[in-house]
Design a protein around this motif. Sequence first.
Motif, PDB file in Angstrom:
ATOM      1  N   ALA A   1       0.599  -1.155  -0.054  1.00 29.72           N
ATOM      2  CA  ALA A   1       0.048   0.407  -0.160  1.00 29.72           C
ATOM      3  C   ALA A   1       1.257   1.547  -0.031  1.00 29.72           C
ATOM      4  O   ALA A   1       1.720   1.116   0.424  1.00 29.72           O
ATOM      5  CB  ALA A   1      -0.979  -0.439   1.363  1.00 29.72           C
ATOM      6  N   LYS A   2       0.452   2.325  -1.005  1.00 33.53           N
ATOM      7  CA  LYS A   2       1.027   3.541  -0.481  1.00 33.53           C
ATOM      8  C   LYS A   2      -0.213   4.360  -0.715  1.00 33.53           C
ATOM      9  O   LYS A   2      -1.345   4.275  -0.505  1.00 33.53           O
ATOM     10  CB  LYS A   2       1.565   4.066  -2.143  1.00 33.53           C
ATOM     11  CG  LYS A   2       3.024   2.933  -2.599  1.00 33.53           C
ATOM     12  CD  LYS A   2       3.402   3.212  -4.739  1.00 33.53           C
ATOM     13  CE  LYS A   2       4.181   2.631  -4.342  1.00 33.53           C
ATOM     14  NZ  LYS A   2       4.425   2.608  -5.687  1.00 33.53           N
ATOM     15  N   ALA A   3       0.538   5.416   0.482  1.00 32.10           N
ATOM     16  CA  ALA A   3      -0.373   6.416   0.999  1.00 32.10           C
ATOM     17  C   ALA A   3       0.671   7.868   0.580  1.00 32.10           C
ATOM     18  O   ALA A   3       1.633   7.984   0.871  1.00 32.10           O
ATOM     19  CB  ALA A   3      -0.639   6.588   2.367  1.00 32.10           C
ATOM     20  N   GLU A   4      -0.470   9.047   0.805  1.00 31.95           N
ATOM     21  CA  GLU A   4       0.111  10.306   1.208  1.00 31.95           C
ATOM     22  C   GLU A   4      -0.387  11.612   2.124  1.00 31.95           C
ATOM     23  O   GLU A   4      -1.668  11.012   2.335  1.00 31.95           O
ATOM     24  CB  GLU A   4       0.364  11.144  -0.298  1.00 31.95           C
ATOM     25  CG  GLU A   4      -1.379  11.445  -0.208  1.00 31.95           C
ATOM     26  CD  GLU A   4      -1.247  12.232  -1.931  1.00 31.95           C
ATOM     27  OE1 GLU A   4       0.027  13.205  -2.901  1.00 31.95           O
ATOM     28  OE2 GLU A   4      -2.016  12.401  -2.636  1.00 31.95           O
ATOM     29  N   GLY A   5       0.219  12.157   2.452  1.00 32.11           N
ATOM     30  CA  GLY A   5      -0.616  13.528   3.443  1.00 32.11           C
ATOM     31  C   GLY A   5       0.048  14.717   3.392  1.00 32.11           C
ATOM     32  O   GLY A   5       1.474  14.926   2.857  1.00 32.11           O
ATOM     33  N   MET A   6       0.015  15.974   3.668  1.00 34.22           N
ATOM     34  CA  MET A   6       0.485  17.357   3.306  1.00 34.22           C
ATOM     35  C   MET A   6       0.569  17.782   4.861  1.00 34.22           C
ATOM     36  O   MET A   6      -0.021  17.798   5.680  1.00 34.22           O
ATOM     37  CB  MET A   6       0.421  18.034   2.175  1.00 34.22           C
ATOM     38  CG  MET A   6      -0.704  17.377   0.596  1.00 34.22           C
ATOM     39  SD  MET A   6       0.487  17.179  -0.118  1.00 34.22           S
ATOM     40  CE  MET A   6       0.752  18.787  -0.499  1.00 34.22           C
TER      41      MET A   6
END
Length: 157
Positions: A27-32
Motif C-alpha cells: 500500500a502507498k499513502a500520502e499526506g500534506m
Amino acid sequence: MGFTHIDQYGQATMADVTGKAVSVREAKAEGMIRMSESAYLMLVDQKCKKGDVLATARIAGIQGAKKCAELIPLCHPLALTKVAVDFELLSQSNQVRVTSLCKLQGQTGVEMEALTAVTIALLTLFDMCKAEDPLMEIHSIRVLTKSGGKSGQWERG
C-alpha cells in the motif's frame, strides 16, 4: 452481511484472517503539511533548532507503521518487510508532501500501516517546526494504491 469486527454478542473482536491466502501486499499513502514561508525555509535550509527535521520525520514514520497495531484497535500486528517514507518539498505553496510505502507477504492488507506512517511523519514535522509556525495545517491524508489479497490491485483515480 455481518460485521467483521463484532461478534455474535455485539462485542468488538479482531477479524479472523486465518483462512485468507498469503500474498504479497503493498500500500502507498500520502499526506500534506502547509506552513508559513519562514517555517518552510527553516526546514529546507536545515536551520531547525531541533535538528534534521526530515530525517527525524522519516524515522518516526517508519516506527509508526511498525506500531500500527498498538495504535489502532483491532488492527492485526504485521511482519512488515518494507516501509519507506519520502518527502517532496513544494516551494510554490510552502508545503511538504509525505508519501509512504508498506509491503509484506501476509494474510491482510497494509493500508493502515501506510496511513499511519504518513500521519506520524506529518505529526513529527509539525512538532519540529511548531516554534516557527504553530498554525501549520496537516491535510489530504489518503491511500494512493493497494495491491494483493482477494480484491487485487486498487489505485486512486
